[in-house]
Design an enzyme around this catalytic site. Structure first.
Site, PDB file in Angstrom:
ATOM      1  N   GLY A  11       0.792  -1.233   0.000  1.00 37.85           N
ATOM      2  CA  GLY A  11       0.000   0.000   0.000  1.00 37.85           C
ATOM      3  C   GLY A  11       0.818   1.274   0.000  1.00 37.85           C
ATOM      4  O   GLY A  11       0.359   2.316   0.466  1.00 37.85           O
ATOM      5  N   THR A  12       2.027   1.222  -0.581  1.00 38.36           N
ATOM      6  CA  THR A  12       2.805   2.481  -0.631  1.00 38.36           C
ATOM      7  C   THR A  12       2.136   3.500  -1.548  1.00 38.36           C
ATOM      8  O   THR A  12       2.228   4.705  -1.299  1.00 38.36           O
ATOM      9  CB  THR A  12       4.270   2.252  -1.068  1.00 38.36           C
ATOM     10  OG1 THR A  12       4.295   1.740  -2.398  1.00 38.36           O
ATOM     11  CG2 THR A  12       4.990   1.314  -0.127  1.00 38.36           C
ATOM     12  N   ASN A  13       1.465   3.029  -2.602  1.00 34.03           N
ATOM     13  CA  ASN A  13       0.741   3.980  -3.456  1.00 34.03           C
ATOM     14  C   ASN A  13      -0.475   4.553  -2.735  1.00 34.03           C
ATOM     15  O   ASN A  13      -0.772   5.739  -2.863  1.00 34.03           O
ATOM     16  CB  ASN A  13       0.334   3.319  -4.781  1.00 34.03           C
ATOM     17  CG  ASN A  13       1.494   3.262  -5.749  1.00 34.03           C
ATOM     18  OD1 ASN A  13       1.841   4.263  -6.364  1.00 34.03           O
ATOM     19  ND2 ASN A  13       2.119   2.106  -5.854  1.00 34.03           N
ATOM     20  N   MET A  89      -4.449  -6.840  -6.895  1.00 35.13           N
ATOM     21  CA  MET A  89      -3.910  -7.903  -7.741  1.00 35.13           C
ATOM     22  C   MET A  89      -4.963  -8.896  -8.223  1.00 35.13           C
ATOM     23  O   MET A  89      -4.662 -10.073  -8.401  1.00 35.13           O
ATOM     24  CB  MET A  89      -2.775  -8.614  -7.005  1.00 35.13           C
ATOM     25  CG  MET A  89      -1.574  -7.712  -6.831  1.00 35.13           C
ATOM     26  SD  MET A  89      -1.036  -6.980  -8.408  1.00 35.13           S
ATOM     27  CE  MET A  89       0.641  -6.522  -8.028  1.00 35.13           C
ATOM     28  N   ARG A  90      -6.182  -8.428  -8.415  1.00 31.49           N
ATOM     29  CA  ARG A  90      -7.212  -9.299  -8.981  1.00 31.49           C
ATOM     30  C   ARG A  90      -7.858  -8.610 -10.176  1.00 31.49           C
ATOM     31  O   ARG A  90      -7.888  -7.385 -10.235  1.00 31.49           O
ATOM     32  CB  ARG A  90      -8.282  -9.625  -7.946  1.00 31.49           C
ATOM     33  CG  ARG A  90      -7.756 -10.550  -6.885  1.00 31.49           C
ATOM     34  CD  ARG A  90      -8.828 -10.938  -5.921  1.00 31.49           C
ATOM     35  NE  ARG A  90      -8.235 -11.557  -4.763  1.00 31.49           N
ATOM     36  CZ  ARG A  90      -8.032 -12.863  -4.624  1.00 31.49           C
ATOM     37  NH1 ARG A  90      -8.395 -13.700  -5.568  1.00 31.49           N
ATOM     38  NH2 ARG A  90      -7.480 -13.346  -3.532  1.00 31.49           N
ATOM     39  N   HIS A 108       0.142   0.866 -13.249  1.00 31.26           N
ATOM     40  CA  HIS A 108       0.877  -0.340 -13.640  1.00 31.26           C
ATOM     41  C   HIS A 108       2.363   0.007 -13.768  1.00 31.26           C
ATOM     42  O   HIS A 108       2.705   1.016 -14.387  1.00 31.26           O
ATOM     43  CB  HIS A 108       0.333  -0.887 -14.965  1.00 31.26           C
ATOM     44  CG  HIS A 108       0.993  -2.168 -15.345  1.00 31.26           C
ATOM     45  ND1 HIS A 108       0.681  -3.366 -14.731  1.00 31.26           N
ATOM     46  CD2 HIS A 108       1.991  -2.428 -16.212  1.00 31.26           C
ATOM     47  CE1 HIS A 108       1.453  -4.317 -15.224  1.00 31.26           C
ATOM     48  NE2 HIS A 108       2.256  -3.768 -16.131  1.00 31.26           N
TER      49      HIS A 108
END
Ligand code: GAR
Length: 189
Positions: A11-13, A89-90, A108
């Site tokens: 969760g750094t973004n 990631m889904r 991305h």
């Protein structure tokens, strides 16, 4: 504009977006965070920032459709206008795409259409390309195929390790994603 963030991992973004909102570099609000992973560190970030979150693991639902519908219900309850995938990631399916048309974006870690999928950084590194970068795009039914909103490129220096490349990519992401989100907010006005 109310943002609903979705993340599966560190969760750094998400943190970069939280920080940009608190510095008023993003003029929207974060309504909630959705994660599919009980071990995701993003849950700690949500708690620390006092942001409501939903943990929705697909295995807790009868099928994929029910899982995604539960997420849609939650995002709607929170009044979300823009869904922001940040290391989610889904694959996003029809329930979310129908509920938020042209309102789901993703980041991305490669220059799409090059190196789509789960490991954009590793794939670019292994391919020994000289240029890679970061893409922000709208989400459609494909994997990393939606309309591109912004890209920033990066030259891979000959002496970089994979970790060096990953660090440079993340630096670009943390700068680019908040800027693009704010641009989308301004464009709505
Ligand atoms: C980011 O590098 C993001 O671009 C990538 O996952 C990482 C999440 O890091 N997303 C994808 O690869 C999507 N196909 P974070 O959890 O520290 O933000």
């Amino acid at each position: 504009m109310k943002l609903g963030l979705m993340a599966s991992g560190n969760g750094t973004n998400v943190q970069a977006i939280i920080d940009a909102v608190s510095k008023q570099e993003i003029s929207g609000q974060i309504s909630c965070i959705v994660t599919d992973n009980p071990k995701a560190y993003v849950i700690e970030r949500a708690k620390k920032a006092g942001i409501p979150y939903l943990l929705a693991q697909p295995k807790a639902y009868d099928n994929r459709q029910a899982w995604e519908e539960a997420i849609v219900t939650y995002l709607r309850q929170q009044g979300v206008d823009l869904v922001v995938l940040a290391g989610f990631m889904r694959i996003v399916g029809q329930p979310l795409l129908d509920a938020f048309p042209n309102s789901i974006i993703n980041i991305h870690p490669a220059l799409l259409p090059a190196f789509p999928g789960r490991d954009g950084i590793g794939d670019a590194y292994k391919a020994k390309v000289s240029q890679t970068g970061v893409t922000v795009h709208y989400v459609d039914e494909g994997i990393d195929t939606g309309e591109i909103i912004a890209q920033e490129s990066l030259t891979i220096e000959a002496d970089w390790t994979l970790d060096d490349l990953a660090a440079h990519i993340h630096d670009i992401e943390h700068d680019l994603y908040p800027k693009v989100i704010e641009q989308l907010i301004q464009n709505q006005k």
